[in-house]
Design a protein around this motif. Structure first.
Motif, PDB file in Angstrom:
ATOM      1  N   THR A 265     -27.540   7.867   9.816  1.00 40.91           N
ATOM      2  CA  THR A 265     -26.114   7.967  10.092  1.00 40.91           C
ATOM      3  C   THR A 265     -25.696   6.823  11.016  1.00 40.91           C
ATOM      4  OG1 THR A 265     -26.275   9.338  12.075  1.00 40.91           O
ATOM      5  CG2 THR A 265     -26.198  10.496   9.957  1.00 40.91           C
TER       6      THR A 265
ATOM      7  N   GLU B 149     -30.728  19.591   2.559  1.00 42.87           N
ATOM      8  CA  GLU B 149     -30.872  19.859   3.998  1.00 42.87           C
ATOM      9  C   GLU B 149     -31.469  21.247   4.234  1.00 42.87           C
ATOM     10  OE1 GLU B 149     -27.556  18.932   6.544  1.00 42.87           O
ATOM     11  OE2 GLU B 149     -28.521  19.871   8.280  1.00 42.87           O
TER      12      GLU B 149
ATOM     13  N   VAL C 256     -30.051  11.614  11.800  1.00 47.93           N
ATOM     14  CA  VAL C 256     -28.905  11.219  12.623  1.00 47.93           C
ATOM     15  C   VAL C 256     -29.404  10.140  13.593  1.00 47.93           C
ATOM     16  CG1 VAL C 256     -27.353  12.050  14.463  1.00 47.93           C
ATOM     17  CG2 VAL C 256     -27.691  13.416  12.374  1.00 47.93           C
TER      18      VAL C 256
HETATM   19  O1  KIV Z   1     -23.118  14.770   8.820  1.00 48.84           O
HETATM   20  C1  KIV Z   1     -24.263  14.309   8.693  1.00 48.84           C
HETATM   21  O2  KIV Z   1     -24.735  13.512   9.507  1.00 48.84           O
HETATM   22  C2  KIV Z   1     -25.045  14.745   7.547  1.00 48.84           C
HETATM   23  C3  KIV Z   1     -26.490  14.378   7.506  1.00 48.84           C
HETATM   24  C4  KIV Z   1     -27.252  14.962   8.610  1.00 48.84           C
HETATM   25  C5  KIV Z   1     -27.087  14.621   6.174  1.00 48.84           C
HETATM   26  O3  KIV Z   1     -24.531  15.381   6.683  1.00 48.84           O
END
Ligand code: KIV
Length: 271
Positions: free
Chosen positions: A25, A185, A218
């Motif tokens: 992310t 997930e 993340v």
């Molecule tokens: O919002 C997010 O960061 C996600 C990931 C953890 C897959 O959906």
């Protein structure tokens, strides 16, 4: 590793080649540049920004305007990596028209190259409608954080025969609808292995074991910066909390002790 921009066809081809996909992310330009430079394939502008950037308890309060702002920041820093913009809670679920409108905004204003939607069979038609207009969609099944209230917390999904069947059915419906990849997930690793084998598109796992076609974390988790929650599946590859604390502490000490700035960090009158 291609020098050129990573595209949807490149990502789907990685599954056939047996090459793992790396997704992290990102929420701003500087992180996007660093992660892009490190060779990350996909930068996901996750609605997790609601928690790690905005300090909320969950992702439900994130708006499409927030997503567009952060997506555009990330897109400016992504030379090679493919940029995916998450669609936040209730921006796309109520109607296909809503989904088309916000997906279009993610590409037009957020400069993303694809969108991500949480949901299974129940959003298959929506995914199909968006994909048929030329907007790539990444699916997300299993533990769906936007359903935290219904789940009563962030709980592993797909345990037991019926629950596993449901996750498999959801993943197949999402792939059939045209999603080019699917985040899995919080599901048991055996189930993730089966889904990965049975769907034709790449699976990208988080808390779903090693058999997925790729993995996502993340960025603040993998860098050891976020400690509000510490799920079992997170591996910290650095301890930036400590590094940042030490650096900021040293700065404070030098400012208070009159050591910073020195002459070398100051401008002099021209002679
Ligand atoms: O919002 C997010 O960061 C996600 C990931 C953890 C897959 O959906």
């Amino acid at each position: 590793m291609p020098e050129k921009k990573i595209t949807v066809p490149h990502i789907t081809a990685l599954k056939a080649k047996g090459q793992k996909i790396v997704m992290v992310t990102a929420y701003d330009y500087t992180f996007a540049r660093l992660l892009d430079g490190a060779g990350v394939d996909i930068l996901l502008v996750g609605d997790s920004l609601g928690m790690v950037v905005q300090g909320r308890k969950n992702t439900l309060g994130v708006t499409m305007d927030h997503m567009i702002y952060h997506s555009h920041c990330v897109a400016r820093g992504a030379e090679r990596a493919h940029v995916v913009c998450d669609l936040p809670f209730l921006s796309y679920q109520a109607s296909k028209e809503d989904a088309i409108r916000v997906s279009g905004a993610a590409l037009k204003k957020g400069k993303a190259e694809a969108v991500k939607m949480e949901g299974g069979e129940e959003i298959a038609e929506t995914i199909h409608a968006v994909v048929s207009l030329g907007i790539p969609v990444m699916g997300h099944v299993g533990l769906m954080p936007q359903r935290v209230q219904q789940m009563g917390g962030y709980k592993v999904q797909g345990r037991g025969k019926d629950a596993a069947k449901k996750v498999l059915k959801d993943a197949k419906a999402v792939a059939q609808a045209g999603a080019y990849s699917i985040v899995l997930e919080g599901i048991p690793l055996e189930l993730a292995k089966q889904v990965t084998k049975e769907v034709p598109v790449p699976t990208i796992g988080i808390g779903s074991g090693p058999h997925c076609d790729g993995q996502v974390l993340v960025c603040y988790d993998l860098l050891g910066m976020f400690e509000d929650i510490a799920p079992k599946f997170v591996k910290r590859y650095a301890d930036l909390k400590k590094t940042i604390g030490a650096a900021a502490g040293a700065f404070a000490e030098e400012v208070r002790g009159g050591k910073f700035p020195g002459v070398e960090h100051s401008f002099l009158e021209k002679k």
